[in-house]
Design a protein around this motif. Structure first.
Motif, short mmCIF file in Angstrom:
data_model
loop_
_atom_site.label_atom_id
_atom_site.label_comp_id
_atom_site.label_asym_id
_atom_site.label_seq_id
_atom_site.Cartn_x
_atom_site.Cartn_y
_atom_site.Cartn_z
N THR A 194 4.95 14.08 14.62
CA THR A 194 4.38 13.70 13.33
C THR A 194 5.34 12.84 12.50
O THR A 194 4.93 11.86 11.88
N GLY A 195 6.61 13.21 12.50
CA GLY A 195 7.58 12.45 11.72
C GLY A 195 7.68 11.01 12.18
O GLY A 195 7.77 10.09 11.36
N LEU A 215 6.30 5.08 11.87
CA LEU A 215 5.64 3.92 12.47
C LEU A 215 4.59 3.34 11.52
O LEU A 215 4.38 2.12 11.47
N LEU A 216 3.93 4.21 10.76
CA LEU A 216 2.86 3.77 9.87
C LEU A 216 3.36 3.34 8.50
O LEU A 216 2.58 2.83 7.69
N ALA A 217 4.64 3.54 8.24
CA ALA A 217 5.18 3.29 6.90
C ALA A 217 4.96 1.85 6.44
O ALA A 217 4.77 1.60 5.25
N ASP A 218 5.00 0.91 7.38
CA ASP A 218 4.84 -0.50 7.02
C ASP A 218 3.41 -0.99 7.23
O ASP A 218 3.15 -2.19 7.22
N LEU A 278 -1.41 -1.09 15.45
CA LEU A 278 -0.73 0.15 15.86
C LEU A 278 -1.73 1.17 16.39
O LEU A 278 -2.81 1.35 15.84
N GLY A 279 -1.33 1.83 17.47
CA GLY A 279 -2.15 2.91 18.01
C GLY A 279 -1.27 4.07 18.45
O GLY A 279 -0.08 3.88 18.76
N ALA A 333 -3.61 6.49 3.34
CA ALA A 333 -3.19 6.65 1.94
C ALA A 333 -2.36 7.89 1.71
O ALA A 333 -1.41 7.89 0.94
N TYR A 334 -2.71 8.99 2.39
CA TYR A 334 -1.99 10.23 2.19
C TYR A 334 -0.56 10.19 2.72
O TYR A 334 0.24 11.09 2.47
N LEU A 335 -0.22 9.12 3.50
CA LEU A 335 1.13 8.99 4.03
C LEU A 335 2.09 8.30 3.05
O LEU A 335 3.31 8.37 3.24
N ALA A 336 1.54 7.65 2.05
CA ALA A 336 2.37 6.81 1.19
C ALA A 336 3.50 7.59 0.55
O ALA A 336 4.66 7.13 0.51
#
Length: 221
Positions: A93-94, A99-102, A107-108, A214-217
């Motif tokens: 998860t971390g 990976l999704l931060a940018d 991305l998959g 959005a919940y990752l921001a």
């Protein structure tokens, strides 16, 4: 003659699986430019061949911990035009969050044991190569659970189902067929998700992707 096939670089430390994926993708009409066993070899192959998408396992030699996903991060930063599809039996998860931060474009993240059909894998490759996203619903679920408080908590169970299917890259019509509801009902659920995430229409953004991310921001900042 121009080769219009989708160019792929594979990084998988298992020789059997690496050869199997190479044959499978070739038969499906994709061009496997390189198939390598380590993160460093992956970076070299991407630099040399500039594929449209790289398939990466999370744990690779020499330590079998996070070499693959670290290489994936390097690719995202050094060659943003190259799509990255993490294909692994491990859900970290971390690392997904990093990976999704940018952003989620190109991305998959798919779990090996949950890909039931070859066509699903090939479709995900094409989607990621085109700048889309392909997240396994199990990945989305774990990311949701990892957050203590977020707008996700305000979603109804049905809105969560719709959000998970959106993360698979499904259209409203496909979601309606999967959930056995009308397309209009799906549109209402999608609109509710956008509202709860405070996402407004913009020609520069894909709200379907932003809704998933959005919940990752907060955790990524």
């Amino acid at each position: 003659m121009t080769d219009d096939r989708l160019r792929v670089v594979l990084a998988e430390d298992s020789a059997v699986l690496r050869d199997g994926l190479t044959e499978l993708l070739t038969v499906r009409g994709l061009a496997v430019a390189a198939a390598v066993a380590t993160g460093e070899e992956l970076l070299a192959a991407v630099a040399e061949h500039r594929p449209q998408v790289a398939v990466v396992d999370v744990r690779m030699p020499p330590t079998h911990t996070d070499e693959g996903v670290r290489a994936a991060l390097r690719i995202r930063r050094s060659w943003p035009e190259v799509g990255v599809l993490v294909f692994s039996q491990h859900l970290e998860t971390g690392w997904v969050t990093r990976l999704l931060a940018d952003g989620a474009a190109g991305l998959g993240y798919l779990l090996k044991e949950r890909v039931a059909r070859t066509s699903e894998f090939v479709d995900a490759l094409h989607r990621v190569a085109a700048g889309g996203t392909a997240l396994d619903p199990e990945v989305v679920t774990h990311l949701m659970r990892a957050r203590r408080r977020s707008a996700v908590d305000e979603l109804t169970p049905r809105e969560r189902e719709v959000l998970a299917l959106m993360a698979e890259g499904r259209s409203n019509r496909a979601i309606a067929e999967r959930l056995s509801v009308t397309e209009r009902a799906v549109e209402k659920h999608v609109a509710a998700v956008f509202t709860k995430f405070d996402l407004h229409a913009s020609p520069a953004d894909n709200r379907r992707v932003l809704a998933v991310l959005a919940y990752l921001a907060e955790s990524a900042s």
